[in-house]
Structures are given as structure tokens and as C-alpha cells.
Design a protein around this motif. Structure first.
Motif, PDB file in Angstrom:
ATOM      1  N   ARG A  16       0.816  -1.198   0.000  1.00 56.62           N
ATOM      2  CA  ARG A  16       0.000   0.000   0.000  1.00 56.62           C
ATOM      3  C   ARG A  16       0.861   1.263   0.000  1.00 56.62           C
ATOM      4  NH1 ARG A  16      -5.518   0.849   3.361  1.00 56.62           N
ATOM      5  NH2 ARG A  16      -5.172   3.071   3.418  1.00 56.62           N
ATOM      6  N   THR A  44       1.641   4.215  -3.298  1.00 50.96           N
ATOM      7  CA  THR A  44       1.334   5.637  -3.143  1.00 50.96           C
ATOM      8  C   THR A  44       2.444   6.554  -3.654  1.00 50.96           C
ATOM      9  OG1 THR A  44       0.544   4.882  -1.009  1.00 50.96           O
ATOM     10  CG2 THR A  44       0.246   7.177  -1.482  1.00 50.96           C
ATOM     11  N   VAL A  54      -5.994   3.845  -3.289  1.00 49.89           N
ATOM     12  CA  VAL A  54      -6.036   3.833  -1.823  1.00 49.89           C
ATOM     13  C   VAL A  54      -7.454   4.126  -1.316  1.00 49.89           C
ATOM     14  CG1 VAL A  54      -5.213   5.046   0.223  1.00 49.89           C
ATOM     15  CG2 VAL A  54      -3.601   4.384  -1.544  1.00 49.89           C
ATOM     16  N   SER A  96     -10.016   1.414   0.713  1.00 49.82           N
ATOM     17  CA  SER A  96     -10.746   1.533   1.990  1.00 49.82           C
ATOM     18  C   SER A  96     -12.244   1.358   1.779  1.00 49.82           C
ATOM     19  CB  SER A  96     -10.415   2.838   2.725  1.00 49.82           C
ATOM     20  OG  SER A  96     -10.313   3.894   1.844  1.00 49.82           O
ATOM     21  N   GLN A 145      -0.699   9.507   5.146  1.00 46.68           N
ATOM     22  CA  GLN A 145      -1.549   9.069   4.046  1.00 46.68           C
ATOM     23  C   GLN A 145      -3.038   8.987   4.392  1.00 46.68           C
ATOM     24  OE1 GLN A 145      -1.676   4.915   2.821  1.00 46.68           O
ATOM     25  NE2 GLN A 145      -0.615   5.554   1.022  1.00 46.68           N
ATOM     26  N   ARG A 146      -3.308   8.359   5.541  1.00 44.16           N
ATOM     27  CA  ARG A 146      -4.678   8.148   5.956  1.00 44.16           C
ATOM     28  C   ARG A 146      -5.442   9.480   6.020  1.00 44.16           C
ATOM     29  NH1 ARG A 146      -6.636   6.932  11.115  1.00 44.16           N
ATOM     30  NH2 ARG A 146      -4.595   7.430  11.957  1.00 44.16           N
ATOM     31  N   TYR A 147      -4.764  10.487   6.576  1.00 46.83           N
ATOM     32  CA  TYR A 147      -5.411  11.777   6.749  1.00 46.83           C
ATOM     33  C   TYR A 147      -5.593  12.500   5.419  1.00 46.83           C
ATOM     34  CZ  TYR A 147      -4.557  11.147  11.691  1.00 46.83           C
ATOM     35  OH  TYR A 147      -4.566  10.673  12.955  1.00 46.83           O
ATOM     36  N   THR A 150      -8.729  11.259   3.933  1.00 49.93           N
ATOM     37  CA  THR A 150      -9.901  11.820   4.611  1.00 49.93           C
ATOM     38  C   THR A 150     -10.111  13.276   4.218  1.00 49.93           C
ATOM     39  OG1 THR A 150      -9.020  10.593   6.482  1.00 49.93           O
ATOM     40  CG2 THR A 150     -11.033  11.843   6.860  1.00 49.93           C
TER      41      THR A 150
END
Lengths: 311, 277
Positions: free
Chosen positions: A120, A124, A190, A194, B263-265, B268
Motif C-alpha cells: 500500500r 502511493t 487507496v 478503503s 496518508q490516511r489523513y 480523509t
């Protein structure tokens, strides 16, 4: 009555002290609001005003009102028609390419296996790399004589001679498209990954037993839960394609003969190379109208889909 | 049956490896090019691996005052962008999360619109405004324009973060006599510290990567951020290819590493506001 009257104002007063006055929310938003007004709304209005004037870069404060002249000139010029065509191809191909590849990669990476986090993260990388650095390495990889990509294309028989592919009338746009897709697809992958995690595992298993990966299984189990995400990504990707400047400007400047000239490149070229601020602003207004239509259109589609889903 | 399954697994693993290879190849190629001497780069033979003996090129780049100045300028601009964006976005995010007020809907829509509008389309009027404010050829000017365009994402992230903190704590603070500012600073912000950090990193890299305003608004060499300096390499014959790739790599690596952390943020922030529509 009298008791109530005595209590109420006090309670209200305390409540007000606690949340601050009625103006408090506006005090909180004021700095950002002023900032956005000066640096977004004001330029927007200025752009519209400029688009109706003849203004040059050398004498910017000296503008003459010319009404719709800039727009008439734009829409009757072959160059601008080509720009609109290139922009349309670029936007549609980026959306289809990036969302398509993104979805395929998301399906590929979904599931539990060792090294998932690393996979993952690695995928990116293209999205995180600065556009300018990408433009530089792409230019070198496509160097007419020594570029690895040029050599590969020759070996595959795509091009007959060594030469600068980015200056080739046939190849410039496809190459720019390919690089843009490479830059954007990780984001889509990505986000879709999710979304896929929200699909119940049992459902996925059931589809697998039934002949996993088949089109039927995909449509039945996966598509309904990623459809909304795909719609949103399509909009974001379209806006990003309209916005993309660094890659195209650095690698081709819109050439050869306007083959890679999108709206943004056309605007920049008009304003800062040819010094025609009026017509550049007109290009900008066209771009803004197109963006707004895209945003509005996608909202309508989303609403309709939601209503359809409920019925 | 089992063999078929294993074959399927192998094929899938191969496909994953191919995708990952394609994803990182250009960056890998930057490394290979940076560590290959110029004479070798301009020969008909390709070398596919980084030359360990040539890593001194990075040392040379580190002692190259020009390149270091660009990276320094980029860092200043990016830090300034992050600071300014946070200062503006935190109160706005709090207001959008906690207060009910007239015009709130409008504020939300305006924020979304500014997030969606391609900034390059506004470069002409902004150029005029910054000239009149005497902010051309200034790092402060770039900080201001970058903060404006990253503000929506940063603000939506912070609003989402505050949405997730319990209102009971606000109430408790209120009973203790805290005003809204103190509640925000003492109660809400510490609770969303990771979100704040992520928002700061996102704003930082918006400033770090930005090109169109930098190339338009900055004229003097010693104020160039790395994006403009490196873009000027393209089409220039004088600089050696491996030296410029090493500079580009030094510019790329921080961006990639920090993006991976947040990355996660990022996901979002980019999708939060729009999903709700």
C-alpha cells in the motif's frame, strides 16, 4: 409567571456567557473568511472583469473595455478549439485511466496477506512525488537518444527512430496521459481500497466460491459498495486534470503545435508568454465555467443516484 | 483444485509485484541516474542498478550552495504555509463544527468551491493583486497564496477531528467558566493533536510541491524554491544529468516519506467534505 420571568433572563444570560455572544461564531470565522474573500473571491471577480477588457502584461493597469471581444476571438480561433479538444480528451482519458487502473489495483491489493502495508505504501509513491521532479525524470527517460523509455518504445516497435517522443505529434499527448494516470491512480486505489474494506468478508468469500473475480461477482458484490466512491473520484480526477500545470508546462509547454495544450497551459501561455492578460482571463473564465458545470453536474448525478437507490 | 488455487495465488503475487514495480520505477530510475557518472549516462549501454561507488554525488549536492538554498527556500515557504493555514483553519474548523450560526451552510459551500476551483486558472488576477500589494518576488507572497489554496483541505480535516471529540467535555469546560477560545485551545486542540499534525504536514507539502505560483511570482535566483530551480534544469545543457537527478531526489524523498506517514489523513481530507456534498 413572576417566578418564570425572574429565572429566565438569568438562565439566558448564563447560557450566553458560556457560548460567548451571538457574534462569537463570526469572530471565529472572520480571519479565514476575509482571507478567502481577498485571495479567492476577489481574484475570481477580477478575472471576470479582465476577461472583458484588453489588458497587457506590460501595462496591466491600463485596460480598455472591449465587451465580449476576447470570447468571440477565442471561440473563433482554431487554436482554442484545439485547446478545448485536447482538454476534453485529457480530462476524460485521465478519469477513465486513473479510476480504471485505481480500481483494478485496489481489487488486486485487497485482502489479507503479508506485506500488505508495504504494498500500500509503495503504490502511493507516484502520488506523493512532487510534479516537478516527475517532469524532470520523465524528460530524461524520454531523452531522444539515451532515455530508457525511448529505447523501450523503439524495441517494442512503437517508434521507428530514436527521437524526442515528447515532441512527436502522435506520441506527445498519449505519453503525457500515461504519466498523469501514473501520478493519479494511487490516490484512487487507496481510496477504493478503503471502500472495499467495507464490503463484508463473507460476501467476498461467497463470490469467490462461486467463481471468484468473475464479472458477475464483481457487479453483485463489489460494485454497489464502491459506486459512490467511483463517482466522487471521477469528479476529483477531472478537476485535477483541468488543474495540472507543472508536468505539461515543463515537459512540452503545450507543444508540439498545441497537441498537449490544455486550458491551463493556454491561459499561462497567453498571459505570461504573449502578455495578453485579457484573453488569458477569458480562457480562465471558460475554465471556471467548465469546472463549475462538472461540479454541479456530478452533484445532480449523485442526488439522482441516491434517490434511485432509495426508491 | 488446490494446484489451481496456488497458481492463482502466484499469478496474483506476480501482478502485485509488477504494479509496485511500475509505481516506483521512475523514482528508482532517478536514483540510478543520480549514481551513474555522466560519461556512462551518455553511452549506448544502459546501466540498470545504482552504482554504490557513486553515492558521493549526494555529498556534492549537499555542498552545492545553489541547490541547498533552493531546498532551504522551499522549507521556509512550506513551513510558513503550514503555520498560516493552521492559524486560519483552526478557528474556522471549530466554528463549523461547534456553532450554529446564520450563513454556516454558505461557508461550507464556499469552502468546497474553493477546494474544487483549479488554482492555476486564477494566476492572472492573483498576479495583479500581488503586484499591487508589493508581494511579488517575495517568499511571504508565496506563503500567502499557498495557504489560501490549501486552507479548505486543512479546515475540513480539523472540522472532522473536532466533530469526533465529545461535546460533553466542551460542556464541562463551560461549566468551569471557560470561554469558547479557551475551550478550543485547552480542550479540543490537545485531543486532536494527531489531526493537527497531519493537517500541518499536508499544508507543508502543498507549499513544498507548489509550482505554478512559484514560477510566476518569483524572479530572483536566490529566492527560488526547489520546484522552480529543478524545473529550470529541464532543457539546460550545462548541468550534469546525474547532479541534477541527485538534487531532484533530495527534493522528492522528504515529500514521499512524509506523505506516507500522513496518508490516511490525506485521503480523509480530500474526500471528507465532498462525500457529504
Amino acid at each position: 409567571m413572576s417566578v418564570e420571568g425572574a429565572v429566565r433572563p438569568r438562565a439566558r444570560g448564563r447560557a450566553r456567557r458560556a457560548t460567548g455572544s451571538r457574534l462569537t461564531p463570526y469572530v471565529f470565522i472572520a480571519p479565514a473568511a476575509v482571507y478567502i474573500l481577498v485571495l479567492q473571491a476577489l481574484p475570481l471577480l477580477q478575472e471576470i472583469r479582465l476577461s472583458f477588457t484588453k489588458t497587457t502584461l506590460t501595462r496591466p493597469n491600463d485596460s480598455t473595455w472591449v465587451g465580449l471581444d476576447n470570447f468571440i476571438k477565442l471561440f473563433s480561433s482554431e487554436g482554442f478549439q484545439q485547446t478545448l479538444g485536447v482538454t476534453a480528451v485529457y480530462v476524460v482519458a485521465c478519469v477513465v485511466g486513473a479510476v480504471g487502473v485505481g480500481l483494478a489495483v485496489a481489487l488486486l491489493l485487497d485482502g489479507s496477506y503479508r506485506g500488505r502495508g508495504i504494498a500500500r505504501a509503495l503504490v502511493t509513491v507516484p502520488w506523493a512525488a512532487p510534479g516537478v521532479a516527475v517532469a524532470l525524470i520523465v524528460t530524461w527517460m524520454l531523452n531522444g537518444q539515451y532515455g530508457i523509455a525511448t529505447k523501450a518504445m523503439k524495441a517494442l516497435g512503437l517508434i521507428a527512430e530514436n527521437g524526442v517522443v515528447l515532441q512527436d505529434r502522435t506520441w506527445a499527448l498519449p505519453v503525457i496521459l500515461l504519466v498523469t494516470t501514473w501520478q493519479i491512480f494511487p490516490f484512487d486505489a487507496v481510496v477504493l481500497l478503503s471502500a472495499l474494506q467495507a464490503v463484508p468478508g463473507e460476501l467476498k468469500e461467497a463470490v469467490k466460491v462461486d467463481g471468484g473475480g468473475s464479472l458477475w461477482g464483481f457487479r453483485a458484490a463489489v460494485w454497489p459498495s464502491v459506486r459512490a466512491t467511483v463517482g466522487l473520484l471521477a469528479l476529483l480526477n477531472a478537476i485535477w486534470a483541468i488543474r495540472r500545470f507543472d508536468l505539461i508546462w515543463i515537459t512540452t509547454r503545450g507543444g508540439p503545435s498545441g497537441r498537449t495544450k490544455t486550458l491551463v497551459i493556454d491561459l499561462y501561455d497567453s498571459a505570461f508568454m504573449r502578455g495578453d492578460l485579457g484573453s488569458a482571463a477569458a480562457v480562465g473564465v471558460v475554465g471556471i465555467v467548465i469546472s463549475l458545470l462538472l461540479i454541479g453536474g456530478s452533484q445532480l448525478v449523485t442526488r439522482a443516484a441516491e434517490r434511485g437507490g432509495q426508491a | 483444485m488446490r494446484r489451481r488455487l496456488r497458481l492463482g495465488l502466484t499469478a496474483r503475487l506476480l501482478a502485485i509485484l509488477v504494479v509496485l514495480g511500475l509505481a516506483v520505477f521512475p523514482i528508482y530510475w532517478m536514483l540510478v541516474t543520480a549514481t551513474t557518472p555522466n560519461a556512462k549516462l551518455f553511452s549506448s549501454k544502459l546501466s540498470f542498478f545504482p552504482d554504490l561507488g557513486e553515492f558521493s554525488v549526494f555529498g556534492e549536492t549537499f555542498s552545492d550552495k545553489g541547490v541547498m538554498l533552493w531546498l532551504w527556500n522551499s522549507a521556509i515557504i512550506a513551513l510558513g504555509t503550514a503555520a498560516l493555514a493552521l492559524v486560519l483553519a483552526i478557528p474556522l474548523g471549530y466554528a463549523l463544527s461547534r456553532f450554529r450560526f446564520r450563513g454556516k451552510g454558505l461557508a461550507g459551500v464556499a469552502l468546497l468551491m474553493t477546494q474544487m476551483l483549479p488554482e492555476a486558472l486564477l494566476v492572472v488576477p492573483l498576479f495583479g493583486i500581488f503586484r499591487n500589494l508589493n508581494l511579488l518576488d517575495s517568499r511571504l507572497g508565496l506563503i500567502m497564496v499557498n495557504a489560501a489554496f490549501v486552507l479548505p483541505v486543512v479546515c475540513l480535516l480539523i472540522k472532522n477531528g473536532i466533530d469526533g471529540t465529545p461535546r460533553e467535555l466542551d460542556e464541562a469546560a463551560r461549566v468551569d467558566g471557560c470561554g469558547p477560545w479557551r475551550t478550543l485551545l485547552r480542550i479540543n486542540l490537545p485531543l486532536i493533536a494527531p489531526t493537527i499534525a497531519a493537517a500541518a504536514v499536508i499544508a507543508f507539502f502543498h507549499g513544498w510541491n507548489e509550482f505554478v505560483f512559484a514560477v510566476t511570482f518569483i524572479f530572483t535566483d536566490d529566492k527560488f524554491p526547489a520546484s522552480v530551480g529543478i524545473a529550470n534544469f529541464v532543457g539546460e545543457q550545462a548541468t550534469s544529468v546525474h547532479a541534477m537527478m541527485s538534487a531532484a531526489l533530495m527534493y522528492t524523498i522528504p515529500a514521499v516519506v512524509f506523505y506516507l506517514i500522513v496518508q490516511r489523513y490525506v485521503v480523509t481530507g480530500m474526500t471528507a467534505g465532498s462525500v457529504k456534498g
